[in-house]
Motif scaffolding. Structure first.
Motif, PDB file in Angstrom:
ATOM      1  N   UNK A   1      13.565  -0.501   0.738  1.00  0.00           N
ATOM      2  CA  UNK A   1      13.418   0.789   0.069  1.00  0.00           C
ATOM      3  C   UNK A   1      14.059   1.927   0.854  1.00  0.00           C
ATOM      4  N   UNK A   2      13.968   1.893   2.174  1.00  0.00           N
ATOM      5  CA  UNK A   2      14.601   2.939   2.971  1.00  0.00           C
ATOM      6  C   UNK A   2      16.122   2.898   2.837  1.00  0.00           C
TER       7      UNK A   2
ATOM      8  N   UNK B   1      11.146  -5.259  -3.997  1.00  0.00           N
ATOM      9  CA  UNK B   1       9.807  -5.272  -3.405  1.00  0.00           C
ATOM     10  C   UNK B   1       8.799  -5.907  -4.358  1.00  0.00           C
ATOM     11  N   UNK B   2       8.880  -5.561  -5.648  1.00  0.00           N
ATOM     12  CA  UNK B   2       7.975  -6.154  -6.632  1.00  0.00           C
ATOM     13  C   UNK B   2       8.194  -7.657  -6.742  1.00  0.00           C
ATOM     14  N   UNK B   3       9.453  -8.085  -6.709  1.00  0.00           N
ATOM     15  CA  UNK B   3       9.741  -9.521  -6.765  1.00  0.00           C
ATOM     16  C   UNK B   3       9.190 -10.228  -5.536  1.00  0.00           C
ATOM     17  N   UNK B   4       9.303  -9.588  -4.376  1.00  0.00           N
ATOM     18  CA  UNK B   4       8.743 -10.167  -3.157  1.00  0.00           C
ATOM     19  C   UNK B   4       7.235 -10.340  -3.284  1.00  0.00           C
ATOM     20  N   UNK B   5       6.583  -9.342  -3.846  1.00  0.00           N
ATOM     21  CA  UNK B   5       5.134  -9.426  -4.068  1.00  0.00           C
ATOM     22  C   UNK B   5       4.788 -10.572  -5.014  1.00  0.00           C
ATOM     23  N   UNK B   6       5.553 -10.728  -6.093  1.00  0.00           N
ATOM     24  CA  UNK B   6       5.279 -11.793  -7.053  1.00  0.00           C
ATOM     25  C   UNK B   6       5.546 -13.169  -6.452  1.00  0.00           C
TER      26      UNK B   6
ATOM     27  N   UNK C   1       6.225  -7.210   5.239  1.00  0.00           N
ATOM     28  CA  UNK C   1       6.103  -5.756   5.087  1.00  0.00           C
ATOM     29  C   UNK C   1       7.360  -5.054   5.578  1.00  0.00           C
ATOM     30  N   UNK C   2       7.904  -5.498   6.719  1.00  0.00           N
ATOM     31  CA  UNK C   2       9.105  -4.862   7.275  1.00  0.00           C
ATOM     32  C   UNK C   2      10.276  -4.988   6.315  1.00  0.00           C
ATOM     33  N   UNK C   3      10.420  -6.157   5.721  1.00  0.00           N
ATOM     34  CA  UNK C   3      11.536  -6.352   4.787  1.00  0.00           C
ATOM     35  C   UNK C   3      11.380  -5.469   3.556  1.00  0.00           C
TER      36      UNK C   3
ATOM     37  N   UNK D   1      15.502   1.847   8.809  1.00  0.00           N
ATOM     38  CA  UNK D   1      15.445   1.000   7.617  1.00  0.00           C
ATOM     39  C   UNK D   1      16.343  -0.218   7.736  1.00  0.00           C
ATOM     40  N   UNK D   2      17.526  -0.036   8.309  1.00  0.00           N
ATOM     41  CA  UNK D   2      18.444  -1.169   8.486  1.00  0.00           C
ATOM     42  C   UNK D   2      17.836  -2.217   9.411  1.00  0.00           C
ATOM     43  N   UNK D   3      17.198  -1.757  10.483  1.00  0.00           N
ATOM     44  CA  UNK D   3      16.555  -2.703  11.412  1.00  0.00           C
ATOM     45  C   UNK D   3      15.451  -3.478  10.703  1.00  0.00           C
ATOM     46  N   UNK D   4      14.608  -2.751   9.960  1.00  0.00           N
ATOM     47  CA  UNK D   4      13.517  -3.407   9.233  1.00  0.00           C
ATOM     48  C   UNK D   4      14.042  -4.394   8.201  1.00  0.00           C
TER      49      UNK D   4
END
Length: 255
Positions: A246-247, A190-195, A239-241, A8-11
């Motif tokens: 979340x991880x 994640x939701x903010x990234x989507x918006x 997607x990776x971010x 998760x840290x790498x992503x």
């Protein structure tokens, strides 16, 4: 579990480093050639620009705007939730929460479409829109967690001892509900990234040919089979971010 955290840290870190430091590795003068040609490392985009340069330039607008919008949402939503949850008067709780329910009932994409038609284009507009549509969700989650805490005997004992509202809210309630807020934070980012990405697709935040990961995914779809990297690379970074956030936050909650 440690392997999951490291993954998760790498992503999370790789897209973040590209977003922050990528522009420093791009020359000042951007050259243009033929569109969708497999030259260089990643080829060219829909207007003939080097895809690698656009990837290095395009992360700040997506990642940083999402972080700023999420931070603003929490700065507004959490205090509202604390006031509503700790209010001794029922009408104050209703006064604060019912308008948020109205905003929550309107689909976020519909808000973006309406804003795209009337608001000026710019990052400030995107931040404000994302914050407005996110605040109700944050306030409801924080209020639900704070309601249970505010009814505990320990908090009532602190009230009887004459502790101030500030001390009660930020000295006891906020630390107690912090795990819930941290878990929710990963989802909200994640939701903010989507918006933010959706706003870029709709032309609310940036110009149609801007160096932006979301814009790259949208505008380069016509050349997906000619230069797939122009779509796959920025989409993979987004997607990776999202997954990395979340991880990492899930692990933070467990600890």
């Amino acid at each position: 579990m440690k392997g999951r955290l490291g993954f998760g840290v790498v992503l999370l870190v790789v897209p973040l480093l590209i977003a922050i430091f990528g522009p420093f590795f791009v020359p000042d003068e951007v050259t243009r050639g033929r569109a969708f040609v497999e030259t260089g490392i990643l080829g060219t985009d829909f207007v003939g620009r080097d895809v690698l340069h656009q990837v290095l330039l395009g992360g700040r607008t997506v990642v940083l705007v999402a972080l700023i919008a999420t931070g603003l949402s929490y700065a507004v939503g959490v205090p509202l939730a604390l006031v509503a949850a700790m209010a001794r008067r029922r009408w104050l709780d209703e006064l604060l929460m019912r308008p948020l329910d109205i905003v929550l009932a309107v689909p976020s994409l519909l808000v973006l479409i309406l804003v795209a038609g009337v608001a000026p284009r710019g990052y400030t507009t995107v931040v404000l829109v994302v914050a407005v549509v996110t605040v109700p969700d944050i306030a409801r989650v924080a209020r639900a967690a704070a309601l249970e805490v505010s009814s505990r005997p320990a908090l009532e004992a602190m009230r009887l001892q004459g502790e101030s509202r500030w001390r009660l809210a930020f000295g006891y309630v906020v630390p107690t509900v912090a795990p819930t807020l941290v878990a929710d934070l990963g989802v909200r980012i994640t939701a903010a990234l989507y918006l933010v990405a959706s706003a870029s697709f709709l032309g609310v935040g940036v110009a149609p040919d801007a160096a932006d990961w979301a814009v790259m995914v949208d505008r380069n779809q016509a050349g997906l089979f000619l230069v797939p990297s122009a779509v796959v690379v920025p989409a993979a970074l987004i997607i990776a971010w999202s997954v990395g956030v979340n991880l990492v936050f899930d692990r933070a909650v467990r600890r």
